[in-house]
Write a protein that holds these residues in place. Structure first.
Motif, PDB file in Angstrom:
ATOM      1  N   ASP A 146       0.809  -1.144  -0.144  1.00  0.00           N
ATOM      2  CA  ASP A 146       0.064   0.008   0.090  1.00  0.00           C
ATOM      3  C   ASP A 146       0.825   1.029  -0.050  1.00  0.00           C
ATOM      4  O   ASP A 146       1.814   1.306   0.590  1.00  0.00           O
ATOM      5  CB  ASP A 146      -0.970  -0.033   1.243  1.00  0.00           C
ATOM      6  CG  ASP A 146      -0.156  -0.036   2.544  1.00  0.00           C
ATOM      7  OD1 ASP A 146       1.115  -0.482   2.450  1.00  0.00           O
ATOM      8  OD2 ASP A 146      -0.757  -0.098   3.496  1.00  0.00           O
ATOM      9  N   TRP A 147       0.427   2.118  -0.798  1.00  0.00           N
ATOM     10  CA  TRP A 147       1.278   3.441  -1.079  1.00  0.00           C
ATOM     11  C   TRP A 147       0.358   4.418  -1.206  1.00  0.00           C
ATOM     12  O   TRP A 147      -0.620   4.192  -2.031  1.00  0.00           O
ATOM     13  CB  TRP A 147       2.622   3.353  -1.829  1.00  0.00           C
ATOM     14  CG  TRP A 147       2.057   2.954  -3.388  1.00  0.00           C
ATOM     15  CD1 TRP A 147       1.741   1.864  -3.804  1.00  0.00           C
ATOM     16  CD2 TRP A 147       1.948   3.980  -4.418  1.00  0.00           C
ATOM     17  NE1 TRP A 147       1.731   1.576  -5.170  1.00  0.00           N
ATOM     18  CE2 TRP A 147       1.471   2.986  -5.424  1.00  0.00           C
ATOM     19  CE3 TRP A 147       2.199   5.263  -4.289  1.00  0.00           C
ATOM     20  CZ2 TRP A 147       1.249   3.468  -6.830  1.00  0.00           C
ATOM     21  CZ3 TRP A 147       1.663   5.798  -5.738  1.00  0.00           C
ATOM     22  CH2 TRP A 147       1.395   4.972  -6.756  1.00  0.00           C
ATOM     23  N   THR A 148       0.579   5.762  -1.069  1.00  0.00           N
ATOM     24  CA  THR A 148      -0.467   6.773  -1.476  1.00  0.00           C
ATOM     25  C   THR A 148       0.428   7.799  -2.352  1.00  0.00           C
ATOM     26  O   THR A 148       1.481   8.116  -2.053  1.00  0.00           O
ATOM     27  CB  THR A 148      -0.684   7.674  -0.120  1.00  0.00           C
ATOM     28  OG1 THR A 148      -1.729   8.645  -0.678  1.00  0.00           O
ATOM     29  CG2 THR A 148       0.610   8.139   0.639  1.00  0.00           C
ATOM     30  N   LEU A 159      -0.117  10.773  -2.642  1.00  0.00           N
ATOM     31  CA  LEU A 159      -0.062  12.058  -2.367  1.00  0.00           C
ATOM     32  C   LEU A 159       1.372  12.331  -1.958  1.00  0.00           C
ATOM     33  O   LEU A 159       1.692  13.445  -1.556  1.00  0.00           O
ATOM     34  CB  LEU A 159      -1.148  12.346  -1.052  1.00  0.00           C
ATOM     35  CG  LEU A 159      -2.547  12.468  -1.576  1.00  0.00           C
ATOM     36  CD1 LEU A 159      -3.607  12.534  -0.517  1.00  0.00           C
ATOM     37  CD2 LEU A 159      -2.910  13.726  -2.445  1.00  0.00           C
ATOM     38  N   ARG A 160       2.074  11.258  -1.346  1.00  0.00           N
ATOM     39  CA  ARG A 160       3.390  11.524  -0.882  1.00  0.00           C
ATOM     40  C   ARG A 160       4.246  11.886  -2.000  1.00  0.00           C
ATOM     41  O   ARG A 160       5.473  12.450  -1.462  1.00  0.00           O
ATOM     42  CB  ARG A 160       3.836   9.989  -0.265  1.00  0.00           C
ATOM     43  CG  ARG A 160       5.277  10.145   0.031  1.00  0.00           C
ATOM     44  CD  ARG A 160       5.604   8.755   0.967  1.00  0.00           C
ATOM     45  NE  ARG A 160       6.784   8.712   0.908  1.00  0.00           N
ATOM     46  CZ  ARG A 160       7.698   9.158   2.249  1.00  0.00           C
ATOM     47  NH1 ARG A 160       6.778  10.089   3.200  1.00  0.00           N
ATOM     48  NH2 ARG A 160       8.921   9.069   2.487  1.00  0.00           N
ATOM     49  N   GLY A 178      -0.637  11.510 -10.267  1.00  0.00           N
ATOM     50  CA  GLY A 178      -0.952  10.060  -9.945  1.00  0.00           C
ATOM     51  C   GLY A 178      -1.851   9.721 -11.425  1.00  0.00           C
ATOM     52  O   GLY A 178      -2.348  10.464 -12.265  1.00  0.00           O
ATOM     53  N   ARG A 188       5.167  14.138   3.008  1.00  0.00           N
ATOM     54  CA  ARG A 188       5.384  14.178   1.645  1.00  0.00           C
ATOM     55  C   ARG A 188       7.127  14.217   1.070  1.00  0.00           C
ATOM     56  O   ARG A 188       7.702  14.960   2.148  1.00  0.00           O
ATOM     57  CB  ARG A 188       4.662  15.687   0.964  1.00  0.00           C
ATOM     58  CG  ARG A 188       3.397  15.772   1.406  1.00  0.00           C
ATOM     59  CD  ARG A 188       2.922  17.174   0.974  1.00  0.00           C
ATOM     60  NE  ARG A 188       2.402  16.946  -0.645  1.00  0.00           N
ATOM     61  CZ  ARG A 188       2.284  17.878  -1.407  1.00  0.00           C
ATOM     62  NH1 ARG A 188       2.327  19.021  -1.046  1.00  0.00           N
ATOM     63  NH2 ARG A 188       2.007  17.513  -2.587  1.00  0.00           N
TER      64      ARG A 188
END
Length: 457
Positions: free
Chosen positions: A367-369, A371-372, A388, A442
């Motif tokens: 899992d990774w986002t 937004l980072r 993204g 971030r």
């Protein structure tokens, strides 16, 4: 490694390998030299210049680009041995007027940090040579307004400007221009007869010229409109030229602990070992390399230590890699984009000594986002736009300096934590993007290969 003088011969099997690879990848011309079992085998294929049709010969010099940084680091270590240079002293000990936009950084930066790319300075600084002549002194004076990309010593970030600065330190301490020093102290003692550091010498040799994609017809390669990068950047890799066999003579001297093939010492064994000692970690694994020495990239393949460096300059591309335990090394010089061919030859040449040229398989985080990572990152050369997309990220590169980089786009696929594989049909845009640093969850920097850009939004 023994001190015996290796013989140089055109090898039929190597010639066939190079001919086929050149045709398969559409490279204009190439020269290859391989050191194994104390002997150097050579091959040459293709054309030096598509306009003249002159064929490449094994003795043809090519520009080696940033591999020149290894010569600069070697000169620096010679001065260390002579007691004239302290790698850990501030550069200002030797250049009192050295200035950057960040005065505190300018007062702290050391020669060691220049040689291991950790000074934090903006690296892709390519000012034009002065109309009255090129000089490293003038280049360094133009650095007065150069900003920091990151804190001194915080990261490894590839830095051309740092090596020009190191070259200027060497010039001041030795009292001669870098071009003269590299010939007198390295190339001549090592018997490198097809090497030159002054572009005016090119007419003495059957020298290669660079080629790039024709803007009017991208599938066609034409002679590069740029013959050399600014000559003031010689210490970083803008002019030094040689045959593949001569480059291998330099690499082999390092494998021998600083001794030429005829037994002449140019550097101590301790200094050659110090150059190969780990100094900084790379932002990401790069073709097996994960650490930076003094000039050398260092890594492991199949548990074997490897050291090497690549170079690119005005449409010419150079590669060298060695496996010290096997006394094995090769040098590949080309005069058009050749990354895919270089990768293929690397795997083929390493196979007989039992080394597999493969990076570890991807291990994407579960899992990774986005937004980072999403945002805009900048350095002097380019603006990186990260957005993204389903299953990954999208990368868009916008040049900030005309002619230095091109508009490029690619998809980014998760490879490992904070690291993404680049998916692109562009042979000039390959490898990985790694994100480093963190503020409020971030990432603060995006590294394309070993070049970093700082988040600006």
């Amino acid at each position: 490694m023994s001190g015996a003088v290796p013989t140089v011969a055109v090898d039929g099997e190597l010639q066939k390998l190079l001919d086929e690879a050149l045709a398969r990848h559409g490279v204009v011309g190439a020269s290859l030299a391989v050191l194994r079992d104390g002997k150097v085998a050579a091959a040459a294929s293709g054309m030096l210049n598509v306009d003249s049709g002159v064929r490449v010969r094994p003795e043809s010099p090519f520009q080696i680009g940033s591999i020149s940084k290894l010569f600069t680091a070697t000169l620096a270590m010679q001065l260390v041995e002579e007691g004239r240079l302290d790698l850990d002293a501030p550069v200002r000990r030797y250049l009192p007027d050295f200035a950057l936009a960040d005065a505190a950084a300018a007062s702290r930066i050391t020669t060691r940090q220049l040689l291991n790319h950790s000074s934090g300075m903006e690296g892709d600084f390519f000012p034009q040579d002065d109309p009255w002549g090129a000089s490293a002194d003038s280049y360094v004076r133009k650095m007065a307004l150069l900003p920091q990309l990151h804190d001194v010593g915080a990261y490894m970030c590839y830095c051309n400007s740092g090596f020009v600065l190191a070259g200027r330190v060497i010039e001041v301490l030795a009292g001669k221009p870098w071009q003269q020093l590299v010939m007198e102290r390295i190339c001549t003692p090592l018997g490198m007869r097809q090497a030159f550091a002054d572009p005016r010498e090119a007419l003495r040799y059957l020298s290669a010229v660079g080629h790039m994609a024709d803007p009017a017809s991208p599938s066609r390669l034409s002679v590069s409109p740029l013959t050399y990068l600014p000559l003031s950047m010689a210490a970083a890799g803008s002019v030094l030229s040689m045959s593949a066999a001569d480059l291998l003579r330099f690499v082999a001297a390092h494998l021998r602990g600083g001794v030429s093939e005829a037994g002449r010492r140019v550097l101590s064994e301790a200094s050659t070992a110090a150059m190969r000692a780990s100094q900084m970690r790379l932002p990401a694994l790069r073709a097996g390399f994960d650490r930076m020495g003094l000039g050398w990239f260092i890594g492991k393949l199949a548990d074997e230590e490897i050291v090497g460096h690549d170079g690119a300059c005005a449409g010419q591309f150079a590669y060298t890699l060695s496996v010290p335990r096997h006394d094995f090394a090769y040098a590949l010089l080309t005069n058009s984009p050749s990354a895919a061919m270089a990768d293929e030859l690397r795997s083929t040449l390493l196979r007989p000594i039992g080394v597999t040229a493969q990076d570890p398989p991807p291990q994407p985080p579960p899992d990774w986002t986005p937004l980072r990572y999403v945002g805009t990152y900048e350095n002097l050369a380019a603006r990186l736009l990260i957005a993204g997309r389903p299953g990954g990220l999208a990368l868009k590169i916008v040049p900030r300096q005309p002619g230095l980089v091109q508009h490029q786009q690619a998809e980014l696929v998760p490879h490992s934590p904070d690291c993404f594989d680049i998916l692109s049909d562009n042979p000039m845009l390959q490898g990985r993007v790694t994100f480093v640093g963190e503020t409020d969850g971030r990432a603060q920097f995006a590294a394309v290969g070993v070049r970093m850009a700082r988040r600006v939004s």
